[in-house]
Design an enzyme around this catalytic site. Structure first.
Site, PDB file in Angstrom:
ATOM      1  N   ARG A 122       6.605 -10.775   8.634  1.00  0.00           N
ATOM      2  CA  ARG A 122       6.167 -10.878   7.233  1.00  0.00           C
ATOM      3  C   ARG A 122       7.037  -9.969   6.355  1.00  0.00           C
ATOM      4  NH1 ARG A 122       3.278  -7.972   3.775  1.00  0.00           N
ATOM      5  NH2 ARG A 122       2.967  -6.368   5.358  1.00  0.00           N
ATOM      6  N   ASP A 153      -4.830   0.809   1.625  1.00  0.00           N
ATOM      7  CA  ASP A 153      -5.430  -0.514   1.401  1.00  0.00           C
ATOM      8  C   ASP A 153      -6.892  -0.378   0.981  1.00  0.00           C
ATOM      9  OD1 ASP A 153      -3.320  -2.334   1.770  1.00  0.00           O
ATOM     10  OD2 ASP A 153      -3.399  -2.031   3.936  1.00  0.00           O
ATOM     11  N   SER A 157       0.837  -1.215   0.000  1.00  0.00           N
ATOM     12  CA  SER A 157       0.000   0.000   0.000  1.00  0.00           C
ATOM     13  C   SER A 157       0.870   1.264   0.000  1.00  0.00           C
ATOM     14  CB  SER A 157      -0.953   0.012   1.195  1.00  0.00           C
ATOM     15  OG  SER A 157      -0.226   0.011   2.417  1.00  0.00           O
ATOM     16  N   HIS A 158       2.185   1.118   0.285  1.00  0.00           N
ATOM     17  CA  HIS A 158       3.068   2.287   0.294  1.00  0.00           C
ATOM     18  C   HIS A 158       4.311   2.076  -0.551  1.00  0.00           C
ATOM     19  CE1 HIS A 158       0.201   3.171   3.347  1.00  0.00           C
ATOM     20  NE2 HIS A 158       0.534   4.443   3.188  1.00  0.00           N
TER      21      HIS A 158
HETATM   22  P1  NDP Z   1      -1.075  -4.050   9.214  1.00  0.00           P
HETATM   23  O1  NDP Z   1      -2.399  -4.054   9.882  1.00  0.00           O
HETATM   24  O2  NDP Z   1      -0.910  -4.884   8.015  1.00  0.00           O
HETATM   25  O3  NDP Z   1       0.039  -4.522  10.252  1.00  0.00           O
HETATM   26  C1  NDP Z   1       0.235  -3.822  11.454  1.00  0.00           C
HETATM   27  C2  NDP Z   1       1.349  -4.470  12.249  1.00  0.00           C
HETATM   28  O4  NDP Z   1       0.883  -5.720  12.766  1.00  0.00           O
HETATM   29  C3  NDP Z   1       2.580  -4.803  11.405  1.00  0.00           C
HETATM   30  O5  NDP Z   1       3.721  -4.565  12.153  1.00  0.00           O
HETATM   31  C4  NDP Z   1       2.390  -6.272  11.094  1.00  0.00           C
HETATM   32  O6  NDP Z   1       3.611  -6.955  10.828  1.00  0.00           O
HETATM   33  C5  NDP Z   1       1.735  -6.772  12.346  1.00  0.00           C
HETATM   34  N1  NDP Z   1       0.923  -7.954  12.107  1.00  0.00           N
HETATM   35  C6  NDP Z   1      -0.002  -8.131  11.142  1.00  0.00           C
HETATM   36  N2  NDP Z   1      -0.546  -9.340  11.245  1.00  0.00           N
HETATM   37  C7  NDP Z   1       0.060  -9.971  12.302  1.00  0.00           C
HETATM   38  C8  NDP Z   1      -0.066 -11.258  12.913  1.00  0.00           C
HETATM   39  N3  NDP Z   1      -0.912 -12.158  12.446  1.00  0.00           N
HETATM   40  N4  NDP Z   1       0.720 -11.535  13.961  1.00  0.00           N
HETATM   41  C9  NDP Z   1       1.597 -10.624  14.443  1.00  0.00           C
HETATM   42  N5  NDP Z   1       1.778  -9.395  13.908  1.00  0.00           N
HETATM   43  C10 NDP Z   1       1.000  -9.063  12.861  1.00  0.00           C
HETATM   44  O7  NDP Z   1      -0.609  -2.569   8.876  1.00  0.00           O
HETATM   45  P2  NDP Z   1      -1.510  -1.288   8.553  1.00  0.00           P
HETATM   46  O8  NDP Z   1      -2.482  -1.710   7.507  1.00  0.00           O
HETATM   47  O9  NDP Z   1      -2.040  -0.702   9.787  1.00  0.00           O
HETATM   48  O10 NDP Z   1      -0.441  -0.292   7.923  1.00  0.00           O
HETATM   49  C11 NDP Z   1       0.088  -0.569   6.635  1.00  0.00           C
HETATM   50  C12 NDP Z   1       1.155   0.416   6.262  1.00  0.00           C
HETATM   51  O11 NDP Z   1       0.591   1.667   5.928  1.00  0.00           O
HETATM   52  C13 NDP Z   1       2.209   0.714   7.325  1.00  0.00           C
HETATM   53  O12 NDP Z   1       3.481   0.517   6.742  1.00  0.00           O
HETATM   54  C14 NDP Z   1       2.028   2.189   7.645  1.00  0.00           C
HETATM   55  O13 NDP Z   1       3.240   2.890   7.970  1.00  0.00           O
HETATM   56  C15 NDP Z   1       1.471   2.681   6.341  1.00  0.00           C
HETATM   57  N6  NDP Z   1       0.764   3.933   6.546  1.00  0.00           N
HETATM   58  C16 NDP Z   1       1.396   5.093   6.176  1.00  0.00           C
HETATM   59  C17 NDP Z   1       0.771   6.295   6.375  1.00  0.00           C
HETATM   60  C18 NDP Z   1       1.459   7.578   6.042  1.00  0.00           C
HETATM   61  O14 NDP Z   1       0.937   8.628   6.383  1.00  0.00           O
HETATM   62  N7  NDP Z   1       2.597   7.549   5.399  1.00  0.00           N
HETATM   63  C19 NDP Z   1      -0.583   6.377   6.947  1.00  0.00           C
HETATM   64  C20 NDP Z   1      -1.124   5.104   7.310  1.00  0.00           C
HETATM   65  C21 NDP Z   1      -0.475   3.921   7.106  1.00  0.00           C
HETATM   66  P3  NDP Z   1       4.019  -7.244   9.278  1.00  0.00           P
HETATM   67  O15 NDP Z   1       4.246  -5.886   8.677  1.00  0.00           O
HETATM   68  O16 NDP Z   1       5.254  -8.077   9.365  1.00  0.00           O
HETATM   69  O17 NDP Z   1       2.854  -7.949   8.664  1.00  0.00           O
HETATM   70  O1  PYC Z   2      -2.514   4.622   3.686  1.00  0.00           O
HETATM   71  O2  PYC Z   2      -3.595   5.650   5.266  1.00  0.00           O
HETATM   72  C1  PYC Z   2      -2.751   5.641   4.368  1.00  0.00           C
HETATM   73  C2  PYC Z   2      -1.968   6.862   4.106  1.00  0.00           C
HETATM   74  C3  PYC Z   2      -2.276   8.129   4.423  1.00  0.00           C
HETATM   75  C4  PYC Z   2      -1.253   8.938   3.979  1.00  0.00           C
HETATM   76  C5  PYC Z   2      -0.334   8.135   3.410  1.00  0.00           C
HETATM   77  N1  PYC Z   2      -0.796   6.858   3.499  1.00  0.00           N
END
Ligand code: NDP
Ligand code: PYC
Length: 343
Positions: free
Chosen positions: A315, A193, A51-52
């Site tokens: 992962r 996502d 997603s990023h």
């Molecule tokens: P996820 O819900 O996929 O995962 C969140 C965390 O939980 C991760 O560290 C993941 O590890 C862990 N995890 C997931 N499943 C399991 C499991 N079964 N057991 C143990 N640990 C688990 O992430 P999000 O969807 O919340 O976020 C996705 C990405 O979006 C992130 O990289 C975030 O930085 C990015 N993002 C960026 C933004 C921005 O402003 N730039 C804004 C919002 C989000 P693993 O990664 O190894 O699966």
């Molecule tokens: O995936 O939520 C997101 C996000 C917001 C800004 C950058 N990524």
């Protein structure tokens, strides 16, 4: 570069990062900024943070094309704000170069004081936050980072968006192996996502968001088009999202997510917000206390013995290992898009 069975290609990290940097430079980034953002985007893809990763290239280009919304050539200004405090004005550029510019001073302060706070303002972030914290843990530090973004998440019990998806990332050294890293949006799902689901015509599970009238919906398009995501974990996730706003807008001196109006951005997709870091040297003043990394290892062992099948970050680390061994898989449609963006 090798062919991949699914109709795409596997590219080496360096090849992919260089292609992305060339695209970004062509659309207005300085060579330095293009290299940093291209590397960041390739690293997210390498780690399976789709997603990023490459998904964001179209948005980066649209943002650079949108005139003055972001400055792809910005030179960040690093300010020595106190014995353990670094502020950075990203000068309306991207956060990744601002972090790179401030890194040396922040590390110096951690070495001197055992802790440092880094507050970046006037910046844009579209990346995976894990990439920002993990390098600090590789140097033996505990690192926490936070970013706010554009309003897309309702407060607890609310019906319209106030917060960004406001991720929190944490990295810690451990005695055995790569750092422990978690990286999570404080919304049920990241906005990226939800956009991917909308693009692929998938419905979402119940409880992810509401439409523009505040009604529960499983339609990703209704959430991104005037609706709102919900915080994860009800009032608890909402409290964390609130904290991230305070650490990334009030503390750094930047915009609240609710003050970012992408409808006025001329097609840009990067929210103009802030990022903060807390860096801790866990070995400072430890004396005869048990070693930090081995205590972390003991905890992780207990977690595994209690039945948790994998750790956060596993992962991404596994995806990284595969990508570095076999190349980063780029689907045919994405290769085509990258070709168009480069043309
Ligand atoms: P996820 O819900 O996929 O995962 C969140 C965390 O939980 C991760 O560290 C993941 O590890 C862990 N995890 C997931 N499943 C399991 C499991 N079964 N057991 C143990 N640990 C688990 O992430 P999000 O969807 O919340 O976020 C996705 C990405 O979006 C992130 O990289 C975030 O930085 C990015 N993002 C960026 C933004 C921005 O402003 N730039 C804004 C919002 C989000 P693993 O990664 O190894 O699966
Ligand atoms: O995936 O939520 C997101 C996000 C917001 C800004 C950058 N990524």
């Amino acid at each position: 570069m090798t062919d991949a069975p699914e109709g795409g290609q596997r590219l080496s990290f360096d090849d992919l990062a260089a292609r992305l940097a060339a695209i970004l430079e062509r659309h207005g980034c300085s060579p330095k900024v293009a290299r940093l953002i291209g590397g960041n985007c390739a690293a997210a893809e390498r780690d399976g943070a789709h997603s990023h990763g490459l998904f964001r290239m179209k948005g980066y280009v649209a943002t650079l094309k949108a005139g003055s919304w972001v400055d792809g050539k910005a030179e960040p200004v690093v300010e020595d704000a106190g014995p353990a405090f670094v502020r950075v004005d990203a000068m309306n550029g991207f956060t990744v170069p601002a972090l790179a510019a401030a890194r040396e001073l922040a590390m110096e302060k951690v070495r001197e004081n055992g802790v440092a706070v880094l507050a970046i303002r006037n910046s844009h972030h579209l990346g995976a936050l894990s990439l920002d914290v993990e390098p600090f843990a590789e140097e033996g530090l505990v690192a926490l980072s936070f970013i706010n973004s554009m309003k897309s998440v309702a407060p607890f019990g609310g019906h319209s968006a106030v917060f960004g998806t406001n991720p929190i990332a944490f990295a810690s050294p451990r005695a055995g192996g790569l750092p422990l890293v978690f990286d999570m949006a404080t919304s049920v799902m990241a906005h990226g996502d939800v956009q991917l689901a909308a693009r692929e015509g998938r419905t979402l599970p119940e409880g992810v968001g509401v439409d523009r009238d505040g009604r529960a919906t499983t339609d990703p398009a209704a959430i991104v088009d005037g609706g709102a995501l919900l915080p994860f974990g009800g009032h608890k996730g909402a409290a964390l999202a609130l904290m991230v706003e305070i650490l990334c807008a009030a503390l750094v001196g930047g915009k609240l997510s609710a003050e970012v109006d992408l409808s006025q951005s001329g097609g840009a997709t990067t929210p103009h917000t802030g990022q903060s870091f807390i860096l801790i040297d866990p070995d400072r003043g430890r004396g005869t206390l048990p070693g930090f990394a081995s205590r972390v290892e003991t905890l992780l062992q207990l977690v595994a013995e209690a039945g948790q099948e994998r750790l956060p970050g596993d992962r991404r680390h596994a995806a990284r290992e595969t990508s570095l061994r076999e190349g980063i898989f780029v689907p045919a449609a994405t290769l085509k898009l990258l070709g168009e963006l480069a043309a």
